[in-house]
Design a protein around this motif. Structure first.
Motif, short mmCIF file in Angstrom:
data_model
loop_
_atom_site.label_atom_id
_atom_site.label_comp_id
_atom_site.label_asym_id
_atom_site.label_seq_id
_atom_site.Cartn_x
_atom_site.Cartn_y
_atom_site.Cartn_z
N UNK A 60 -1.59 -13.32 -50.67
CA UNK A 60 -2.44 -14.51 -50.66
C UNK A 60 -2.99 -14.78 -49.26
N UNK A 61 -2.13 -14.77 -48.26
CA UNK A 61 -2.57 -15.18 -46.92
C UNK A 61 -3.41 -14.12 -46.24
N UNK A 62 -3.06 -12.85 -46.38
CA UNK A 62 -3.93 -11.79 -45.85
C UNK A 62 -5.28 -11.81 -46.56
N UNK A 63 -5.27 -12.24 -47.83
CA UNK A 63 -6.51 -12.32 -48.60
C UNK A 63 -7.48 -13.36 -48.13
N UNK A 64 -7.06 -14.23 -47.20
CA UNK A 64 -7.96 -15.22 -46.61
C UNK A 64 -8.76 -14.65 -45.44
N UNK A 65 -8.37 -13.48 -44.96
CA UNK A 65 -8.92 -12.94 -43.71
C UNK A 65 -10.02 -11.91 -43.96
N UNK A 81 -2.69 -7.92 -32.31
CA UNK A 81 -2.70 -6.72 -33.15
C UNK A 81 -3.56 -6.95 -34.39
N UNK A 82 -4.31 -5.93 -34.78
CA UNK A 82 -5.12 -6.02 -35.99
C UNK A 82 -4.28 -6.13 -37.24
N UNK A 83 -2.99 -5.82 -37.15
CA UNK A 83 -2.09 -5.92 -38.30
C UNK A 83 -1.38 -7.27 -38.38
N UNK A 84 -1.62 -8.13 -37.39
CA UNK A 84 -0.88 -9.39 -37.29
C UNK A 84 -1.62 -10.49 -38.06
N UNK A 85 -1.33 -10.59 -39.36
CA UNK A 85 -1.97 -11.61 -40.19
C UNK A 85 -1.74 -13.02 -39.65
N UNK A 86 -0.52 -13.28 -39.20
CA UNK A 86 -0.18 -14.63 -38.73
C UNK A 86 -1.03 -15.02 -37.53
N UNK A 87 -1.14 -14.13 -36.55
CA UNK A 87 -1.91 -14.45 -35.35
C UNK A 87 -3.39 -14.66 -35.68
N UNK A 88 -3.90 -13.88 -36.60
CA UNK A 88 -5.30 -14.04 -36.98
C UNK A 88 -5.52 -15.36 -37.72
N UNK A 89 -4.62 -15.72 -38.60
CA UNK A 89 -4.74 -17.01 -39.30
C UNK A 89 -4.58 -18.16 -38.34
N UNK A 90 -3.72 -18.00 -37.35
CA UNK A 90 -3.56 -19.03 -36.31
C UNK A 90 -4.88 -19.21 -35.56
N UNK A 91 -5.59 -18.12 -35.35
CA UNK A 91 -6.82 -18.17 -34.56
C UNK A 91 -8.02 -18.67 -35.36
N UNK A 92 -8.13 -18.26 -36.64
CA UNK A 92 -9.39 -18.55 -37.36
C UNK A 92 -9.17 -19.21 -38.72
N UNK A 147 -12.91 -18.46 -41.32
CA UNK A 147 -12.45 -17.21 -41.90
C UNK A 147 -12.96 -17.07 -43.32
N UNK A 148 -13.49 -15.89 -43.64
CA UNK A 148 -13.86 -15.53 -45.00
C UNK A 148 -13.42 -14.10 -45.25
N UNK A 149 -12.94 -13.85 -46.47
CA UNK A 149 -12.51 -12.51 -46.80
C UNK A 149 -13.71 -11.58 -46.94
N UNK A 150 -13.42 -10.27 -46.91
CA UNK A 150 -14.47 -9.28 -47.13
C UNK A 150 -14.75 -8.45 -45.90
N UNK A 151 -15.48 -7.37 -46.12
CA UNK A 151 -15.79 -6.42 -45.04
C UNK A 151 -17.22 -6.55 -44.55
N UNK A 152 -17.97 -7.53 -45.05
CA UNK A 152 -19.37 -7.72 -44.66
C UNK A 152 -19.49 -8.88 -43.70
N UNK A 153 -20.38 -8.73 -42.70
CA UNK A 153 -20.66 -9.84 -41.80
C UNK A 153 -21.12 -11.06 -42.58
#
Length: 425
Positions: A60-65, A81-92, A147-153
């Motif tokens: 669920x949480x990685x799916x937000x990124x 780290x690009x694998x750090x879901x927590x740090x990315x969610x903390x940031x965005x 933050x929005x999921x997906x691989x497109x800008x």
């Protein structure tokens, strides 16, 4: 050492996301569990007192990124780290899909209307379009946690009918700005046409309009997970994509990587929607439409469940259709569909028996499914040509390609569903 983020749904703290020794966990707040109107954050995270481990929490949480190269660029921007879901969610993680907000554990989200909007002129908007490929979600800009999921800008923005702006200080966005996809011809026109065609076919779909800043085109898509309150302020609606609901991590979203198949998606709708029959038929229409327009990227993250407010116990509904692009017109992209129809990944190989296999696996009546497929195959080419004649799409070679492809696929489908004795493999 443990780290913690408060997880808010609408204006209520529902739980906490923790990182301990590199592993995520999520636990519902006791006050939320004691609320008689409490709802689960996700179908994959049912209400319970015990915390969820990393395997249950991460989908669920990685799916937000954001995903892929966008995720890597954002991680570089914040030196994590690009694998750090927590740090990315903390940031965005301040403005995510749906009504989820992640904040430091002692922070409180602002009430609707209390945030600010930084309105953009054409010059600044053009500069942002140039900046997004290098700086996804404008990561690191003061006041923005998007933050929005997906691989497109893409970029969450506020649109008031005339002006476009950036949401600051917890202000909900109202639209998603989508610039052209690099290395693919005119994706803004492509997606704008496909979504307009879905609306012409009376399919519930995200409303999209093509806009321009200087000589730059972009797509502005109204967020279906936003609505207006009595004062006219934008407020969030909760949603989750089908990978999140099924507990599947984003990197496994494609069926050939072990991700959900169409059977899993239909089974999920039957479990969680009430009444389920209209939602099941809506998903069937989405599947057929995507196949006929050549959207090969229709994986489970491109379908979502939409929820009402926590005060409502109403079951979720299937969200409007979104992220529809005729990928089949681009020779550089795979001819394989994201999810099989029957036993086939390639549309050119789908015959009557494969549609019947799909119907059986999805729990659909063969005759009803065949009738519905034929109805769309017969109506879609005319709708596409009518839309093509409108000023926005007239005299555009790419739209001619899409309309021709639709005619070819619809004609092939009609022939194969009406021919006798289909015994092909």
């Amino acid at each position: 050492m443990a780290h913690e983020l408060a997880v808010w749904l609408f204006a209520e703290q529902v739980g906490s996301l923790s990182l301990n020794d590199g592993r995520l966990s999520f636990a519902y707040h006791p006050n939320w569990l004691a609320n008689p109107d409490a709802v689960a954050l996700s179908g994959s995270l049912p209400l319970q007192a015990a915390p969820f481990d990393d395997i249950r929490t991460r989908p669920f949480f990685a799916g937000l990124l954001p995903e892929g190269h966008l995720r890597r660029l954002i991680a570089q921007r914040f030196q994590v780290s690009g694998q750090n879901d927590f740090a990315l969610l903390d940031a965005i993680g301040g403005e995510c899909a749906g009504a989820v907000t992640l904040l430091p554990k002692d922070a409180v989200p602002q009430v609707a209307g209390a945030g600010e909007v930084s309105w953009l002129d054409d010059q600044r908007l053009s500069a942002i379009l140039d900046e997004l490929p290098r700086r996804p979600m404008l990561a690191g800009q003061d006041g923005l946690r998007l933050s929005l999921a997906g691989a497109q800008d893409k970029l969450p923005v506020v649109f008031d009918g005339q002006r476009i702006g950036l949401p600051l200080g917890g202000q909900p966005s109202t639209h998603i700005l989508k610039p052209p996809i690099h290395a693919l011809e005119n994706t803004v026109l492509n997606e704008g046409f496909c979504l307009a065609l879905a609306q012409a076919m009376k399919l519930p779909s995200a409303e999209a309009r093509i806009h321009q800043a200087g000589d730059r085109r972009f797509l502005l898509v109204a967020r279906y997970d936003r609505q207006r309150d009595a004062q006219g302020n934008p407020v969030r609606l909760h949603q989750e994509d089908l990978c999140q609901a099924l507990g599947v991590v984003p990197e496994m979203k494609y069926q050939n990587e072990g991700g959900p198949d169409l059977k899993a998606c239909f089974d999920l709708l039957r479990r969680v929607t009430r009444p389920s029959a209209p939602q099941v038929l809506r998903l069937l229409d989405y599947v057929v439409f995507n196949a006929l327009v050549g959207n090969h990227d229709a994986h489970a993250k491109n379908f979502s469940l939409l929820f009402a407010s926590p005060s409502s116990r109403a079951a979720p509904t299937l969200a409007p259709l979104y992220d529809v692009l005729s990928t089949a017109i681009y020779p550089s992209l795979t001819p394989k569909m994201a999810m099989k129809l029957g036993s086939k990944y390639k549309f050119s190989e789908v015959r009557l028996r494969h549609w019947e296999q799909f119907a059986e696996a999805a729990g659909l009546a063969r005759a009803q499914t065949r009738k519905r497929i034929l109805g769309m195959a017969q109506a879609l080419p005319k709708a596409a040509r009518t839309l093509q004649a409108t000023p926005m799409f007239a005299r555009e070679p790419l739209i001619e390609q899409i309309a021709t492809l639709i005619e070819q696929r619809a004609g092939l489908t009609i022939r194969r569903l009406t021919e006798e004795g289909d015994d092909s493999a």
